[in-house]
Design a protein around this motif. Structure first.
Motif, short mmCIF file in Angstrom:
data_model
loop_
_atom_site.label_atom_id
_atom_site.label_comp_id
_atom_site.label_asym_id
_atom_site.label_seq_id
_atom_site.Cartn_x
_atom_site.Cartn_y
_atom_site.Cartn_z
N ASP A 136 5.14 9.53 13.11
CA ASP A 136 4.69 8.17 13.41
C ASP A 136 5.31 7.21 12.41
OD1 ASP A 136 2.43 10.13 14.27
OD2 ASP A 136 2.07 8.30 15.41
N VAL A 137 5.97 6.19 12.93
CA VAL A 137 6.59 5.19 12.06
C VAL A 137 6.06 3.82 12.47
CG1 VAL A 137 8.74 4.11 11.32
CG2 VAL A 137 8.65 6.58 11.69
N GLN A 138 5.49 3.12 11.52
CA GLN A 138 4.94 1.79 11.77
C GLN A 138 5.73 0.82 10.90
OE1 GLN A 138 1.06 0.67 9.98
NE2 GLN A 138 0.32 0.66 12.09
N ASN A 139 6.59 0.03 11.53
CA ASN A 139 7.40 -0.92 10.77
C ASN A 139 6.57 -2.15 10.44
OD1 ASN A 139 10.12 0.35 10.83
ND2 ASN A 139 9.78 0.22 13.04
N THR A 140 6.51 -2.48 9.17
CA THR A 140 5.79 -3.69 8.76
C THR A 140 6.74 -4.71 8.14
OG1 THR A 140 5.26 -2.63 6.66
CG2 THR A 140 3.60 -2.53 8.39
N GLY A 141 8.01 -4.33 8.02
CA GLY A 141 9.00 -5.24 7.49
C GLY A 141 10.37 -4.68 7.79
N ALA A 142 11.40 -5.49 7.53
CA ALA A 142 12.75 -5.04 7.86
C ALA A 142 13.14 -3.78 7.08
CB ALA A 142 13.75 -6.16 7.61
N LEU A 143 12.60 -3.62 5.89
CA LEU A 143 12.83 -2.38 5.14
C LEU A 143 11.54 -1.65 4.83
CD1 LEU A 143 15.57 -3.04 2.40
CD2 LEU A 143 15.71 -1.60 4.41
N ALA A 144 10.42 -2.16 5.29
CA ALA A 144 9.12 -1.57 4.96
C ALA A 144 8.58 -0.83 6.17
CB ALA A 144 8.15 -2.65 4.53
N LEU B 223 13.81 -3.47 -5.68
CA LEU B 223 13.45 -3.87 -4.32
C LEU B 223 12.51 -5.06 -4.39
CD1 LEU B 223 13.42 -3.26 -1.21
CD2 LEU B 223 11.37 -1.88 -1.66
N GLU B 224 12.79 -6.04 -3.54
CA GLU B 224 11.85 -7.16 -3.37
C GLU B 224 11.59 -7.29 -1.89
OE1 GLU B 224 13.18 -10.73 -5.31
OE2 GLU B 224 13.96 -9.62 -7.04
N GLU B 225 10.35 -7.08 -1.50
CA GLU B 225 10.00 -7.15 -0.08
C GLU B 225 8.49 -7.32 0.06
OE1 GLU B 225 10.73 -3.58 2.10
OE2 GLU B 225 9.36 -2.40 0.90
N THR B 226 8.06 -7.55 1.26
CA THR B 226 6.63 -7.69 1.52
C THR B 226 6.01 -6.32 1.75
OG1 THR B 226 6.94 -9.89 2.45
CG2 THR B 226 4.93 -8.73 3.05
N GLU B 227 4.97 -6.02 0.99
CA GLU B 227 4.22 -4.78 1.17
C GLU B 227 2.72 -5.11 1.14
OE1 GLU B 227 4.75 -1.65 1.76
OE2 GLU B 227 6.91 -1.31 1.52
N PHE B 228 1.92 -4.08 1.03
CA PHE B 228 0.47 -4.27 1.16
C PHE B 228 -0.25 -3.59 0.00
CE2 PHE B 228 2.61 -4.54 5.10
CZ PHE B 228 2.01 -5.59 5.77
N PRO B 229 -0.27 -4.25 -1.16
CA PRO B 229 -0.80 -3.56 -2.34
C PRO B 229 -2.31 -3.46 -2.38
CG PRO B 229 -0.22 -5.82 -2.90
CD PRO B 229 0.20 -5.60 -1.48
N LEU B 230 -3.00 -4.30 -1.60
CA LEU B 230 -4.46 -4.37 -1.74
C LEU B 230 -5.07 -5.02 -0.50
CD1 LEU B 230 -6.50 -3.67 -3.99
CD2 LEU B 230 -6.33 -6.05 -4.75
N ALA C 1 3.48 -8.11 10.96
CA ALA C 1 4.59 -8.85 11.56
C ALA C 1 5.03 -8.20 12.88
CB ALA C 1 5.75 -8.87 10.59
N ARG C 2 5.57 -9.02 13.75
CA ARG C 2 6.21 -8.52 14.97
C ARG C 2 7.62 -8.06 14.58
NH1 ARG C 2 3.38 -10.75 19.40
NH2 ARG C 2 1.86 -12.29 18.69
N VAL C 3 8.02 -6.95 15.15
CA VAL C 3 9.32 -6.38 14.80
C VAL C 3 10.40 -7.07 15.63
CG1 VAL C 3 10.71 -4.28 14.81
CG2 VAL C 3 8.29 -4.18 14.18
#
Lengths: 668, 178
Positions: A86-94, A258-265, A654-656
């Motif tokens: 299962d792969v859930q893309n939440t960003g272009a590299l995330a 790396l600088e990107e949007t992630e979900f730390p909390l 985000a929408r992919v």
């Protein structure tokens, strides 16, 4: 253990082994074994060289050729083409990657290894794929092991294992440079090169730099996420390989940004900065005492972001690991693997600093492989991990108790059993039973100390390891006349003591409402997977497969999706399907991949106690690649992801976007 | 009793699915690759130019044809890593004076006494390789393989010891050892 002492122990162990290693010993040549057996060979599961069909676990191997033709720009994009992943893309590299469901933000159920070195982050117990310092051209194969395999691979291998194996410059010659340009302001340059420095010494260098815009479509109310951020990724990896004392000695150093949007909390997207460095020394040798592997490495991970109220969330983690393994063949029918591991992981607390949370782990494991009958092989493995937890430094006023509460010792036992029956050249049956363990990550153990009046959130020392029991039946069949293989798997598993990093603020101490990491209950899953793969005349390749699974969460009284942010039952799509078709002729290669995922839900929210489920409609994502060899060693290609629609909802965030790249690869 | 019957029945059923060790007719280029690749997994692997002996029975047309086919499979020479192997036909009466080879390869329709080949392999301290797994299971051949949809390789531990040769442990773990 202090770093200096750890280094001294490492050096002593390595030197002692080198001195004992005979000159006649040889090194592992994956390419040679693959050529011999006509299929990829793995060392990772039992320590024994084994063809994928004989592994005592459900394993898929993605070859370098399949990676090249995948059209993917990163590792999750490659994994998405595998049934059961299962792969859930939440960003272009995330991306969040899990095996057989249970996907979540920064999923901690996956053990991710790069040439035997852990590359998931101890902080979250999760893989941040963009900081794994490997170019796609440097990958010999990706091994995907489904189901809990802690006794064979180590803890965190509860959902499965992703083992990335790269080219060995002592045996393989690789010179590749790739440039890529695409929409979303995507630009990537990467290079991989091996250099021979004499008969017994080789060097490998790999580097990549990427610039990208994150997905534009917004599904959240978070203002910082409305405007796509720019993603910057860069890494360099260098390794020196030398035949020394008859074995192979490797020194490796890597650096990644790396600088990107992630979900730390709290399932809230934040723009994150990662800097990860690593050092590794490894010796492998085929000695009279067996196939010996000694490995020592250190990962240094810095994570930096700004969360609510302009609070700086800065984690810095140092992980030191020493591993020793010996695999011995006893007579014609028995092989034994004995392994020991020591690890030390320490992290600064944040945003309230001034303290450290650390643990030491000692592990012993053994595996016994028995060719009981000409057609039957039995593998039994067991592992015991003993964890000593500590905390030092200041204790914030928001936390009751003292550092003594962290002086805990945890002992976790795991096991794997596999029976592999080769019923003729066309049929292999596997029956496996396993107990895996997922140790709490450093955030859950207390690295997080957040005070946001009147709320305070923290990890805590009493969180329990999560345990996964799994039983499985697999059948591989070859339709020789059709050039087609079939893989079938049926499994059932139960996860005990599901963890959450931050629970709801229900503990009230004076004016402060405290929320701790906690275990929230159990979950059960049953499922089947069926996949076909084959070749057709005219240069065609194809595969078709799917999975069906049902998850049932049984959360403790008082816990719910609203409070915990966990809902595997609705978060796991009941059906997935994958199909691909490829064609190669002369200078042309054309490949198309389709991935279907049934509707599900994703968790989003702002604080514990206010999580909500966002629907993720069923979707089909189509990837593709068209390539043409313009000259010897030079290939131009068009690759694309999510080609079917302009935007696809694949997560609660985000929408992919549809992405297309033009690429040129030069191999010399 | 009923349980035992079920076990026997299941065993019989499974036995019907087991691979048969029937030999194949002709050596192929893939076989030649496998032979040379196998030699690279010896603890003291041959390097550079080397010769692989292919025995035949003089006067046996099928044996001669099979040996010639095996020579053709090498297409003048096969290179794997640092080893380049070329084939050399050897009539069985000449086996006693054979020297300087790194392996013997027995074609499927050799037609002669495999014990004679095993004795030559022991004397020369080289492996006797075959595509007939039965030869390995009987202890005459050192290594055998069947290169069908999936490759099966068998190694006879006693035959290796008798010839004074040894394969690296990784190879022994990968293949079926008897």
């Amino acid at each position: 253990m202090k770093p200096l002492r750890a280094g001294a122990v490492t050096s002593a162990v390595l030197l002692a082994t080198l001195a004992a290693a005979p000159a006649a010993a040889q090194t592992m040549d994956y390419g040679g074994f693959e050529q011999l057996m006509g299929q990829p060979v793995t060392l990772s599961a039992t320590g024994l060289p084994t063809t994928v069909s004989d592994v005592p676990a459900e394993m898929e191997i993605i070859t370098a050729d399949e990676i090249r033709r995948s059209g993917a720009t990163d590792i999750p994009g490659i994994l998405a083409h595998v049934v059961g992943v299962d792969v859930q893309n939440t960003g272009a590299l995330a991306a969040n990657v899990s095996i057989r469901g249970y996907n979540q933000l920064q999923t901690p159920r996956l053990l991710v290894l790069l040439d035997g070195r852990q590359v998931y982050m101890d902080i979250y117990g999760a893989a941040i794929w963009g900081v794994i310092p490997v170019t796609l051209d440097d990958i010999r194969q990706i091994e995907i092991v489904k189901g809990p395999n802690s006794a064979l691979f180590g803890f965190n291998a509860v959902g499965g294992v992703i083992n990335i194996v790269t080219w060995n410059p002592l045996h393989d010659t690789v010179h590749v440079a790739t440039l890529s340009d695409g929409n979303g302001d995507h630009r990537t340059g990467s290079g991989t090169a091996t250099v021979r420095l004499g008969d017994n010494t080789s060097l490998k260098l790999a580097a990549q730099i990427t610039r990208d815009d994150d997905y534009a479509g917004d599904r959240t109310s978070d203002a910082s996420y409305s405007n796509p951020h720019t993603i910057y990724q860069s890494f360099i990896a260098a390794s020196l390989h030398q035949i020394l004392f008859g074995g192979e000695f490797e020194l490796e150093a890597t650096h990644a940004n790396l600088e990107e949007t992630e979900f730390p909390l709290f399932a809230v997207p934040q723009y994150m900065r990662y800097v990860v460095d690593s050092l590794k020394a490894e010796f492998t040798g085929d000695t009279p005492a067996g196939m010996v592997t000694l490995r020592a490495y250190r990962n240094m991970s810095a994570v930096d972001t700004t969360i609510v109220n302009a609070l700086e969330l800065d984690y810095y983690n140092k992980l030191t690991v020493l591993q020793a393994q010996d695999v011995v063949k006893l007579g014609a029918s028995h092989s034994i693997r004995i392994a020991a591991e020591y690890r030390n992981s320490i992290v600064d607390t944040t945003p309230i600093g001034g303290a450290h949370v650390l643990y030491n782990i000692g592990s012993l494991s053994g595996a016994w492989n028995w060719h009981a009958l000409p057609w039957l092989t039995l593998t039994s493995a067991a592992r015991v991990d003993r964890l000593w937890l500590q905390r030092t430094g200041l204790l914030p006023i928001t936390l009751p108790g003292g550092n003594d509460l962290w002086n805990r010792v945890l002992t976790v036992a795991t096991m794997n059993f596999g029976a592999v029956a080769r019923l003729g050249p066309n049929d292999t049956l596997r029956l496996t039973a396993a107990r895996g363990a997922q140790l709490p990550n450093l955030v859950e153990f207390g690295a997080l100390q957040l005070f946001y009046p009147p709320f305070a959130f923290s990890g805590q020392p009493f969180i329990k390891p999560s345990r996964v029991d799994n039983i499985e039946f697999d059948w591989d069949h070859t339709f020789a006349a059709l050039g087609t293989t079939m893989r079938f798997a049926a499994f059932g598993q139960e996860t005990h003591d599901l963890p959450v990093e931050v629970g709801p603020p229900t503990t009230i101490v004076g004016p402060i409402h405290l929320g701790f990491s906690e275990n929230i209950g159990n979950s059960r899953e049953i499922g089947i997977e069926l996949a076909f793969k084959g070749n057709l005349p005219g240069g065609f390749t194809w595969s078709l497969g799917g999975s069906e699974r049902a998850v049932h969460d049984r959360l403790d009284p008082g816990d719910s999706t609203l409070t915990s942010g966990v809902d595997y039952q609705q978060g796991t799509p009941c059906q997935t399907a994958n199909a691909d078709l490829g064609w190669a002729h002369g200078k042309w290669e054309i490949d198309a991949f389709a991935r279907y995922q049934a509707s599900s839900y994703g968790v989003t929210g702002l604080v514990p106690g206010a999580y909500v489920l966002a629907p993720i409609p069923a979707y089909v994502a189509i990837d593709g690649r068209i390539a043409y060899k313009v000259a010897r060693g030079i290939t131009v290609s068009l690759t694309g992801q999510n080609l079917g629609t302009r935007e696809t909802v694949q997560s609660a965030f985000a929408r992919v976007d549809r992405r297309v790249q033009a690429n040129i690869a030069v191999r010399f | 009793m009923r349980g035992a019957t079920m076990v026997l029945g299941l065993t019989a059923g499974l036995a019907g699915l087991l691979p048969c060790n029937a030999a194949r007719a002709q050596a192929t280029a893939r076989d030649a690759q496998l032979i040379v690749r196998t030699l690279t997994f010896l603890t003291e692997p041959p390097q550079g130019a080397a010769v692989i002996a292919i025995p035949y029975m003089p006067g046996d047309a099928a044996s001669v044809a099979a040996a010639r086919q095996a020579v053709a499979a090498f297409a003048g020479g096969v290179t794997v890593g640092h080893l380049t192997a070329t084939p050399q036909l050897v009539a069985t009466p000449d086996l006693a004076k054979l020297s300087g080879v790194v392996a013997l390869f027995m074609p499927d329709r050799f037609g002669g006494d495999t014990r004679q080949l095993a004795a030559a392999a022991r004397r020369l301290h080289v492996p006797l390789i075959s595509t007939n797994l039965g030869c390995v299971e009987q202890g005459a051949c050192t290594v055998g393989f069947s290169a069908g949809a999936t490759v099966q390789i068998e190694l006879n531990h006693a035959a290796c010891a008798a010839s004074g040769i040894e394969f690296i442990q990784a190879f022994r773990m990968l293949v079926k050892e008897i």
